[in-house]
Design a protein around this motif. Structure first.
Motif, mmCIF file in Angstrom:
data_model
loop_
_atom_site.group_PDB
_atom_site.id
_atom_site.type_symbol
_atom_site.label_atom_id
_atom_site.label_comp_id
_atom_site.label_asym_id
_atom_site.label_seq_id
_atom_site.Cartn_x
_atom_site.Cartn_y
_atom_site.Cartn_z
ATOM 1 N N LYS A 54 -5.240 -1.788 -3.921
ATOM 2 C CA LYS A 54 -6.318 -1.831 -2.931
ATOM 3 C C LYS A 54 -7.110 -3.128 -3.044
ATOM 4 O O LYS A 54 -7.480 -3.721 -2.038
ATOM 5 C CB LYS A 54 -7.253 -0.635 -3.102
ATOM 6 N N ASP A 95 -4.912 -5.944 -1.662
ATOM 7 C CA ASP A 95 -4.900 -5.859 -0.197
ATOM 8 C C ASP A 95 -6.228 -6.323 0.389
ATOM 9 O O ASP A 95 -6.259 -6.997 1.418
ATOM 10 C CB ASP A 95 -4.608 -4.428 0.249
ATOM 11 N N PHE A 96 -7.322 -5.980 -0.266
ATOM 12 C CA PHE A 96 -8.636 -6.417 0.189
ATOM 13 C C PHE A 96 -8.745 -7.943 0.167
ATOM 14 O O PHE A 96 -9.243 -8.560 1.110
ATOM 15 C CB PHE A 96 -9.727 -5.780 -0.677
ATOM 16 N N GLY A 138 -1.471 3.561 -2.910
ATOM 17 C CA GLY A 138 -2.905 3.289 -2.858
ATOM 18 C C GLY A 138 -3.564 3.167 -4.215
ATOM 19 O O GLY A 138 -4.720 3.565 -4.377
ATOM 20 N N ILE A 191 -9.095 0.890 3.928
ATOM 21 C CA ILE A 191 -8.432 0.891 2.618
ATOM 22 C C ILE A 191 -9.242 1.653 1.593
ATOM 23 O O ILE A 191 -8.702 2.434 0.807
ATOM 24 C CB ILE A 191 -8.179 -0.565 2.147
ATOM 25 N N PHE A 192 -10.548 1.473 1.582
ATOM 26 C CA PHE A 192 -11.355 2.122 0.554
ATOM 27 C C PHE A 192 -11.855 3.514 0.979
ATOM 28 O O PHE A 192 -12.464 4.203 0.169
ATOM 29 C CB PHE A 192 -12.511 1.225 0.142
ATOM 30 N N PHE A 200 0.830 -1.203 0.000
ATOM 31 C CA PHE A 200 0.000 0.000 0.000
ATOM 32 C C PHE A 200 0.864 1.253 0.000
ATOM 33 O O PHE A 200 0.539 2.244 -0.661
ATOM 34 C CB PHE A 200 -0.934 -0.009 1.209
ATOM 35 N N ILE A 221 -5.631 1.543 -7.228
ATOM 36 C CA ILE A 221 -6.862 0.752 -7.079
ATOM 37 C C ILE A 221 -6.589 -0.749 -7.191
ATOM 38 O O ILE A 221 -7.211 -1.556 -6.494
ATOM 39 C CB ILE A 221 -7.946 1.207 -8.093
#
Length: 91
Positions: free
Chosen positions: A32, A35-36, A27, A88-89, A22, A29
């Motif tokens: 992200k 990471d999600f 960051g 994160i979002f 991250f 997309i």
């Protein structure tokens, strides 16, 4: 206690990987989403370990306090992974 030790080491390595990716890619997309997905993996694994640690055992030689501590730690990891999925979002 071996479950807790493996869970601690796994959490350090996986959360470290999430933070490094991250931070390096600012960051993006795609990062992200990766990471999600990693956080969902942490959620599923630690949720299963929490259920495994907190179920009653009738085997002689197991310490109840170590089961409780490992279960509470796993529950804390589940809560933190859910929190970081939201964060994160939002950033």
């Amino acid at each position: 206690m071996a479950i807790a030790a493996a869970d601690i080491l796994g959490a350090i390595l996986s959360f470290g990987g999430i933070v490094v990716m991250f931070a390096i890619f600012n960051g993006n997309i795609v990062i992200k989403i990766i990471d999600f997905l990693l956080l969902i993996g942490i959620l599923l694994i630690t949720g299963r370990l929490a259920m495994f640690s907190l179920r009653p055992r009738y085997v002689a030689g197991t310490n109840k306090i170590s089961q409780i501590v490992a279960g509470i730690y796993c529950i804390c990891l589940v809560v933190s992974s859910i929190y970081y999925m939201v964060v994160i979002f939002q950033s």
